[in-house]
Design a protein around this motif. Structure first.
Motif, PDB file in Angstrom:
ATOM      1  N   VAL A 154     -14.434   9.283   4.391  1.00  0.00           N
ATOM      2  CA  VAL A 154     -14.004   8.542   3.207  1.00  0.00           C
ATOM      3  C   VAL A 154     -12.721   7.778   3.514  1.00  0.00           C
ATOM      4  O   VAL A 154     -11.771   8.355   4.047  1.00  0.00           O
ATOM      5  CB  VAL A 154     -13.757   9.490   2.017  1.00  0.00           C
ATOM      6  CG1 VAL A 154     -13.216   8.720   0.820  1.00  0.00           C
ATOM      7  CG2 VAL A 154     -15.032  10.218   1.651  1.00  0.00           C
ATOM      8  N   SER A 155     -12.710   6.498   3.231  1.00  0.00           N
ATOM      9  CA  SER A 155     -11.521   5.675   3.449  1.00  0.00           C
ATOM     10  C   SER A 155     -11.275   4.812   2.224  1.00  0.00           C
ATOM     11  O   SER A 155     -12.205   4.231   1.685  1.00  0.00           O
ATOM     12  CB  SER A 155     -11.706   4.737   4.646  1.00  0.00           C
ATOM     13  OG  SER A 155     -12.149   5.452   5.770  1.00  0.00           O
ATOM     14  N   PHE A 156     -10.028   4.744   1.756  1.00  0.00           N
ATOM     15  CA  PHE A 156      -9.617   3.711   0.802  1.00  0.00           C
ATOM     16  C   PHE A 156      -8.093   3.694   0.691  1.00  0.00           C
ATOM     17  O   PHE A 156      -7.421   4.577   1.219  1.00  0.00           O
ATOM     18  CB  PHE A 156     -10.299   3.871  -0.562  1.00  0.00           C
ATOM     19  CG  PHE A 156      -9.970   5.130  -1.314  1.00  0.00           C
ATOM     20  CD1 PHE A 156      -8.895   5.180  -2.192  1.00  0.00           C
ATOM     21  CD2 PHE A 156     -10.763   6.271  -1.161  1.00  0.00           C
ATOM     22  CE1 PHE A 156      -8.617   6.332  -2.891  1.00  0.00           C
ATOM     23  CE2 PHE A 156     -10.483   7.435  -1.863  1.00  0.00           C
ATOM     24  CZ  PHE A 156      -9.403   7.467  -2.731  1.00  0.00           C
ATOM     25  N   ASP A 157      -7.572   2.697   0.036  1.00  0.00           N
ATOM     26  CA  ASP A 157      -6.124   2.543  -0.099  1.00  0.00           C
ATOM     27  C   ASP A 157      -5.730   2.605  -1.563  1.00  0.00           C
ATOM     28  O   ASP A 157      -6.478   2.169  -2.441  1.00  0.00           O
ATOM     29  CB  ASP A 157      -5.673   1.173   0.439  1.00  0.00           C
ATOM     30  CG  ASP A 157      -5.867   1.072   1.936  1.00  0.00           C
ATOM     31  OD1 ASP A 157      -5.906   2.129   2.583  1.00  0.00           O
ATOM     32  OD2 ASP A 157      -6.005  -0.068   2.439  1.00  0.00           O
ATOM     33  N   ILE A 158      -4.534   3.133  -1.805  1.00  0.00           N
ATOM     34  CA  ILE A 158      -3.977   3.100  -3.152  1.00  0.00           C
ATOM     35  C   ILE A 158      -2.669   2.323  -3.071  1.00  0.00           C
ATOM     36  O   ILE A 158      -1.812   2.648  -2.242  1.00  0.00           O
ATOM     37  CB  ILE A 158      -3.711   4.519  -3.686  1.00  0.00           C
ATOM     38  CG1 ILE A 158      -5.003   5.348  -3.662  1.00  0.00           C
ATOM     39  CG2 ILE A 158      -3.133   4.462  -5.093  1.00  0.00           C
ATOM     40  CD1 ILE A 158      -4.788   6.808  -3.945  1.00  0.00           C
ATOM     41  N   GLY A 159      -2.527   1.307  -3.914  1.00  0.00           N
ATOM     42  CA  GLY A 159      -1.321   0.492  -3.879  1.00  0.00           C
ATOM     43  C   GLY A 159      -0.231   1.081  -4.750  1.00  0.00           C
ATOM     44  O   GLY A 159      -0.495   1.915  -5.628  1.00  0.00           O
ATOM     45  N   VAL A 160       0.995   0.639  -4.540  1.00  0.00           N
ATOM     46  CA  VAL A 160       2.114   1.091  -5.371  1.00  0.00           C
ATOM     47  C   VAL A 160       1.861   0.641  -6.805  1.00  0.00           C
ATOM     48  O   VAL A 160       1.542  -0.519  -7.058  1.00  0.00           O
ATOM     49  CB  VAL A 160       3.436   0.504  -4.833  1.00  0.00           C
ATOM     50  CG1 VAL A 160       4.579   0.798  -5.810  1.00  0.00           C
ATOM     51  CG2 VAL A 160       3.743   1.066  -3.465  1.00  0.00           C
ATOM     52  N   GLY A 161       1.984   1.559  -7.750  1.00  0.00           N
ATOM     53  CA  GLY A 161       1.828   1.219  -9.155  1.00  0.00           C
ATOM     54  C   GLY A 161       0.407   0.945  -9.595  1.00  0.00           C
ATOM     55  O   GLY A 161       0.167   0.507 -10.717  1.00  0.00           O
ATOM     56  N   THR A 194       0.835  -1.201   0.000  1.00  0.00           N
ATOM     57  CA  THR A 194       0.000   0.000   0.000  1.00  0.00           C
ATOM     58  C   THR A 194       0.869   1.250   0.000  1.00  0.00           C
ATOM     59  O   THR A 194       1.829   1.356   0.767  1.00  0.00           O
ATOM     60  CB  THR A 194      -0.895   0.014   1.248  1.00  0.00           C
ATOM     61  OG1 THR A 194      -1.701  -1.138   1.222  1.00  0.00           O
ATOM     62  CG2 THR A 194      -1.758   1.251   1.268  1.00  0.00           C
ATOM     63  N   LEU A 195       0.512   2.194  -0.893  1.00  0.00           N
ATOM     64  CA  LEU A 195       1.272   3.447  -0.957  1.00  0.00           C
ATOM     65  C   LEU A 195       0.644   4.493  -0.042  1.00  0.00           C
ATOM     66  O   LEU A 195       1.276   5.017   0.858  1.00  0.00           O
ATOM     67  CB  LEU A 195       1.292   3.959  -2.401  1.00  0.00           C
ATOM     68  CG  LEU A 195       1.930   5.322  -2.589  1.00  0.00           C
ATOM     69  CD1 LEU A 195       3.431   5.217  -2.454  1.00  0.00           C
ATOM     70  CD2 LEU A 195       1.569   5.918  -3.940  1.00  0.00           C
ATOM     71  N   LEU A 196      -0.626   4.751  -0.283  1.00  0.00           N
ATOM     72  CA  LEU A 196      -1.305   5.799   0.480  1.00  0.00           C
ATOM     73  C   LEU A 196      -2.611   5.221   0.986  1.00  0.00           C
ATOM     74  O   LEU A 196      -3.350   4.597   0.235  1.00  0.00           O
ATOM     75  CB  LEU A 196      -1.600   7.007  -0.421  1.00  0.00           C
ATOM     76  CG  LEU A 196      -2.421   8.138   0.180  1.00  0.00           C
ATOM     77  CD1 LEU A 196      -1.619   8.881   1.241  1.00  0.00           C
ATOM     78  CD2 LEU A 196      -2.870   9.112  -0.892  1.00  0.00           C
ATOM     79  N   SER A 197      -2.868   5.404   2.268  1.00  0.00           N
ATOM     80  CA  SER A 197      -4.171   4.954   2.723  1.00  0.00           C
ATOM     81  C   SER A 197      -4.885   6.108   3.423  1.00  0.00           C
ATOM     82  O   SER A 197      -4.289   6.867   4.182  1.00  0.00           O
ATOM     83  CB  SER A 197      -4.040   3.723   3.607  1.00  0.00           C
ATOM     84  OG  SER A 197      -3.784   4.072   4.914  1.00  0.00           O
ATOM     85  N   LEU A 198      -6.152   6.275   3.067  1.00  0.00           N
ATOM     86  CA  LEU A 198      -6.974   7.355   3.618  1.00  0.00           C
ATOM     87  C   LEU A 198      -7.921   6.730   4.629  1.00  0.00           C
ATOM     88  O   LEU A 198      -8.521   5.696   4.378  1.00  0.00           O
ATOM     89  CB  LEU A 198      -7.789   8.024   2.511  1.00  0.00           C
ATOM     90  CG  LEU A 198      -7.039   8.374   1.227  1.00  0.00           C
ATOM     91  CD1 LEU A 198      -7.985   9.001   0.216  1.00  0.00           C
ATOM     92  CD2 LEU A 198      -5.904   9.336   1.530  1.00  0.00           C
ATOM     93  N   ARG A 199      -8.038   7.384   5.779  1.00  0.00           N
ATOM     94  CA  ARG A 199      -8.894   6.837   6.836  1.00  0.00           C
ATOM     95  C   ARG A 199      -9.851   7.911   7.346  1.00  0.00           C
ATOM     96  O   ARG A 199      -9.404   8.875   7.971  1.00  0.00           O
ATOM     97  CB  ARG A 199      -8.035   6.344   8.010  1.00  0.00           C
ATOM     98  CG  ARG A 199      -7.257   5.065   7.732  1.00  0.00           C
ATOM     99  CD  ARG A 199      -8.181   3.839   7.692  1.00  0.00           C
ATOM    100  NE  ARG A 199      -7.506   2.702   7.090  1.00  0.00           N
ATOM    101  CZ  ARG A 199      -7.637   2.345   5.804  1.00  0.00           C
ATOM    102  NH1 ARG A 199      -8.423   3.033   5.000  1.00  0.00           N
ATOM    103  NH2 ARG A 199      -6.990   1.320   5.320  1.00  0.00           N
ATOM    104  N   GLY A 200     -11.110   7.735   7.076  1.00  0.00           N
ATOM    105  CA  GLY A 200     -12.150   8.582   7.675  1.00  0.00           C
ATOM    106  C   GLY A 200     -12.011  10.064   7.371  1.00  0.00           C
ATOM    107  O   GLY A 200     -12.283  10.904   8.222  1.00  0.00           O
TER     108      GLY A 200
END
Lengths: 505, 359
Positions: A24-31, A4-10
């Motif tokens: 709003v929460s979700f994760d962005i993976g590397v690449g 995981t590169l960036l994860s957003l929480r709440g």
């Protein structure tokens, strides 16, 4: 998914009167190429502005590569490897490519080194660009390349792209997608904002759907159908506009050999435009913005006067008539810019109903205004087009973009035009309002009116047009039957990739 | 930290309240100014706002209010039409002078004929004179795109030179023993604008009231007035609606010129009486303040004109009785416009206190 590169929480952000993002929460993976999907006003822009440090969240946290991440300003976001390409370019026309890029850097290297690096990066990613060309001479697609290369020079880990394809022809979109896929394969994550479902399906690995500021679902676009995603986005099944089979009548609008200079210094002159529209027919006019769309509308509305017989309505020359005289004859128009052109922002809806309705709706007698009748007319528009507003006394600017657009289109449609010309009828309008507007246009044509729809949304044009033509640098291509046109043919009518070369990588 | 937030639509309450708040703020800050000059602020404010209406000599001052107020209202109504459409006639003072000169010239040409039609002809002459003077910036703007602010303003100084030339030459009183200035029109019964001098009533007062009603109907009930408002709010939307910008410029500048010319004619054939070098005393400029103080609304302008006349008369009393300098009174009037424009912000924005955040 990989690391995981960036994860957003709440993440939550409220503006007075509206919650733009709620938990709003979700994760962005590397690449990973991650799509952020949602209607206008769903909170996509606010969310990416928080990631880019332009807006501070009210609550919630972000974690970048395992460390807490709270950028106070874009500069510190950039320092952490986050770059963003905005929907509207911030480039100086009078400077060349390298100078524009140097302006955005903290410590620009000498111009010669910078030019070399621009060449290297642009060729490595299949985006050829001459660093010494003046930006004013570049096409929209090439300007976007400048913005992208500006970002790539920072060697970003996450590239945010806000509606990047809205200014591109289909061929240019393909070139862009190649670049994005290559970036992704090298480990750069891309957060891709769009509401164009087919694009997302062909490009993105993962999608997060926002509705009214909330995360309402995630999906893998390749495995999800466009209509399923649309339902997630809108929250209900979308009605596709229905077109009734209809007979085409005689020619209602006839433009021949029309040339007109633009009133604005940065406008595009119309050059030898020919078109005819028959009763009951919808002519769709596509093209990238700034290729003469505003001028074509002005020539038809009567704001720009031309040779008398360059524009004919039911055979009668109207080129020298002003807007009021044309309305009397049944030629109605709805310009693109809602606030300040098709509606007066600080005036009430009643007054805005008077603005174009006075002639055909009989709202004046000997120059004296019938405000009661105007208010009735405004109420009828609000009711028939489901305009969300407390009432006709409210100022036009207090309405959301989509609601005001419904009001403006409704105002012209209810006046029963012989010929209706609309420019960008659903620009910035949410999907359900857009489908209502398209349905109204189709119903009008079914009732025997001739309709010209100028738009940059090709899906929209394919949905409602009987024939299709494209504007390119003020010239109109020969209209062709819309049924059976392929995306490639449309792209070529729009001017192909504007002469942009593709470097094969 | 104080932040300004744009309101979704203009606040009606604040639009009405700002003139009152501006007057109050002017009283307070003006009072401080008078205090700094060594005058008791309360006495100064009372002298300016109370004495002309209800003081010992109010019987003398009240008619003066009508005399001062009428030209201000008449000119400001005309200016407000253009201002609403974003057409800035700053040269009403010049149109006022030319209207007075043409009207007075007609009256003097008939002297000493006693006929009912002399005064109506002068009224027409006054209106035409002011209209023609305003047509100069209007035509230049329509034809060559010149800036009407500069042209109309510069024409004020041309008009002043013409006024001086007329009072020393062509219109000079042949029986005036060589003194500059024309015959006194107030003493020529067929040519005077006075209806009743004792209560301050002249034809200008009547015309000012008619102009208020006329402007109200025009702006609220007529297509032309709608087009004027539309042009001011959104010029592109106005063109889209079918407004011809050139025609609108000619109408707005012409109408404001004609009304200013009328004001000049009524002044010169009544309260002023004669063409003289110092005939004009700045009504054309003060009317700009009146127009804005009245929110460019006809009824508002009527009230603002009355208020402005009050500060004029009150200011004169304060000068003579309290020894305040004339400049202090002018600062006081200027403050009124300043506070009004500053407080105008509140109709479109609201002020919020927010805790400052550590970035």
């Amino acid at each position: 998914m990989t690391e995981t590169l960036l994860s957003l929480r709440g993440l939550t952000k409220a503006y007075p009167g509206v919650v733009a993002n709620s938990n709003v929460s979700f994760d962005i993976g590397v690449g990973e190429i991650h799509a952020l999907l949602g209607e206008n006003g769903a909170g996509k822009s606010t969310l990416v502005k928080m990631i880019y440090g332009l807006v501070k969240p009210d609550s919630g946290t972000m974690v970048l590569r395992g460390k807490p991440f709270a950028p106070a300003e874009p500069r510190s976001a950039r320092a952490d490897g986050i770059a963003m390409v905005f929907q509207h370019f911030s480039l100086f026309d009078a400077l060349n490519v390298a100078e524009n890029i140097a302006l955005g850097m903290e410590t620009p290297p000498p111009m010669r080194d910078l030019a070399r690096r621009i060449r290297e990066v642009s060729e490595a990613y299949g985006l050829p660009l001459d660093p010494f060309r003046t930006v004013g001479d570049l096409s929209a697609g090439e300007r976007q390349r400048v913005e992208i290369i500006r970002c790539l020079l920072q060697d970003p880990k996450l590239l945010i792209m806000d509606e990047p394809t809205s200014v591109l022809t289909p061929q240019e979109v393909q070139i862009l997608f190649e670049t994005l896929r290559k970036l992704s394969s090298e480990g750069t994550a891309i957060l891709y904002i769009s509401h164009k479902l087919e694009e997302i399906r062909s490009l993105c690995d993962h999608a997060t759907v926002l509705r009214l500021g909330k995360n309402v679902g995630e999906c893998v676009p390749r495995e999800t159908s466009a209509s399923e995603m649309a339902e997630l986005m809108v929250g209900s099944a979308l009605k596709t506009p229905q077109r009734a089979g209809r007979e085409l009548g005689e020619v209602a609008l006839d433009i021949s050999g029309l040339s007109a200079a633009s009133p604005s210094a940065f406008g595009t002159a119309l050059k030898n435009v020919h078109l005819t529209v028959r009763k009951g027919e919808v002519l769709g006019i596509g093209g990238v913005a700034g290729n003469g769309q505003d001028e074509l509308l002005g020539v038809l509305s009567g704001e720009i006067l031309t040779a008398p017989d360059a524009v004919r309505l039911d055979g009668a020359p109207v080129g020298q008539m002003g807007p009021t005289a044309r309305r009397k004859l049944g030629l109605l128009t709805a310009p693109e810019e809602r606030l300040g052109h098709s509606a007066a922002p600080d005036m009430s809806l009643t007054e805005n109903a008077m603005l174009t309705g006075s002639v055909r709706e009989n709202l004046e007698r000997n120059g004296f205004l019938k405000w009661g009748a105007a208010e009735d007319f405004a109420r009828r528009i609000i009711e028939a087009f489901d305009v969300r507003t407390p009432g006709p006394d409210n100022a036009a600017r207090s309405l959301s973009g989509g609601n005001l657009q419904k009001f403006v289109i409704g105002r012209e449609v209810l006046q029963k035009p012989q010929v209706l010309v609309v420019n960008q009828p659903t620009w910035g309008v949410d999907a359900s309002a857009a489908s209502a507007i398209r349905q109204a246009i189709l119903d009008l044509a079914a009732g025997g009116a001739a309709v010209v729809c100028i738009s940059q949304d090709l899906d929209e044009l394919m949905e409602i047009s009987d024939r299709f033509a494209a504007l390119n640098e003020g010239r109109l291509s020969t209209p062709r039957d819309a049924a059976g046109l392929t995306v490639e043919e449309i792209g070529l009518m729009m001017g192909g990739a504007h002469g942009m070369e593709v470097a094969h990588v | 930290m104080i932040v300004l937030e744009k309101r979704p639509q203009p606040s009606r309450e604040w639009a009405l309240a700002t003139p009152l708040v501006a007057v109050l703020a002017t009283m307070i800050v003006g009072g401080l100014l008078f205090g700094a000059l060594g005058t008791n602020p309360l006495v100064a404010i009372r002298t300016i706002f109370w004495d002309p209406l209800f003081g010992e000599f109010a019987f003398y001052y009240r008619p003066q209010l009508l005399v001062k107020g009428a030209p201000l209202v008449l000119i400001a109504i005309g200016l407000s039409l253009g201002f609403k459409a974003g057409i800035w006639n700053i040269g009403a003072e010049g149109q006022y002078i030319i209207g007075a000169l043409v009207g007075a010239g007609i009256g003097l040409a008939f002297y000493p004929l006693d006929a009912w039609y002399v005064f109506p002809l002068m009224v027409i002459g006054g209106a035409v004179g002011g209209w023609a003077w305003a047509m100069i910036p209007a035509l230049l703007k329509v034809r060559f795109g010149t800036n009407e602010i500069l042209v109309s303003l510069m024409l004020v100084y041309v008009a002043e030179q013409l006024l001086a030339s007329m009072s020393l030459g062509l219109l000079k009183n042949p029986e005036g023993h060589g003194f500059p200035g024309s015959r006194n029109l107030a003493d020529y019964p067929s040519a005077t604008s006075w209806i009743n001098q004792d209560v301050g009533l002249h034809w200008g007062v009547a015309f000012a009231l008619i102009a208020v009603i006329f402007a109200y109907v025009l702006l609220n009930r007529h297509m032309l007035g709608f087009h004027i408002r539309l042009t001011g709010d959104a010029p592109r939307a106005a063109r889209f609606a079918g407004v011809n910008p050139a025609r609108l410029i000619l109408f707005c500048l012409g109408a404001s010129g004609a009304l200013a010319g009328l004001a000049g004619l009524f002044e010169i054939s009544g309260p002023a009486g004669q063409v003289s070098i110092d005939f004009n005393i700045g009504y054309g400029f003060t009317a700009i303040i009146v127009a804005f103080l009245g929110r460019l609304h006809p009824v508002g302008i009527l009230l603002a004109g009355a208020l402005m006349a009050l500060t004029y008369i009150g200011g004169e009393i304060a000068q003579s009785q309290l020894g305040l300098p004339a400049a202090a009174i002018q600062v006081f009037q200027g403050m009124l416009l300043f506070f009004l424009l500053a407080l105008d912000l509140l109709t479109n924005f609201r002020v919020r206190m927010r805790k400052s955040e550590v970035a």
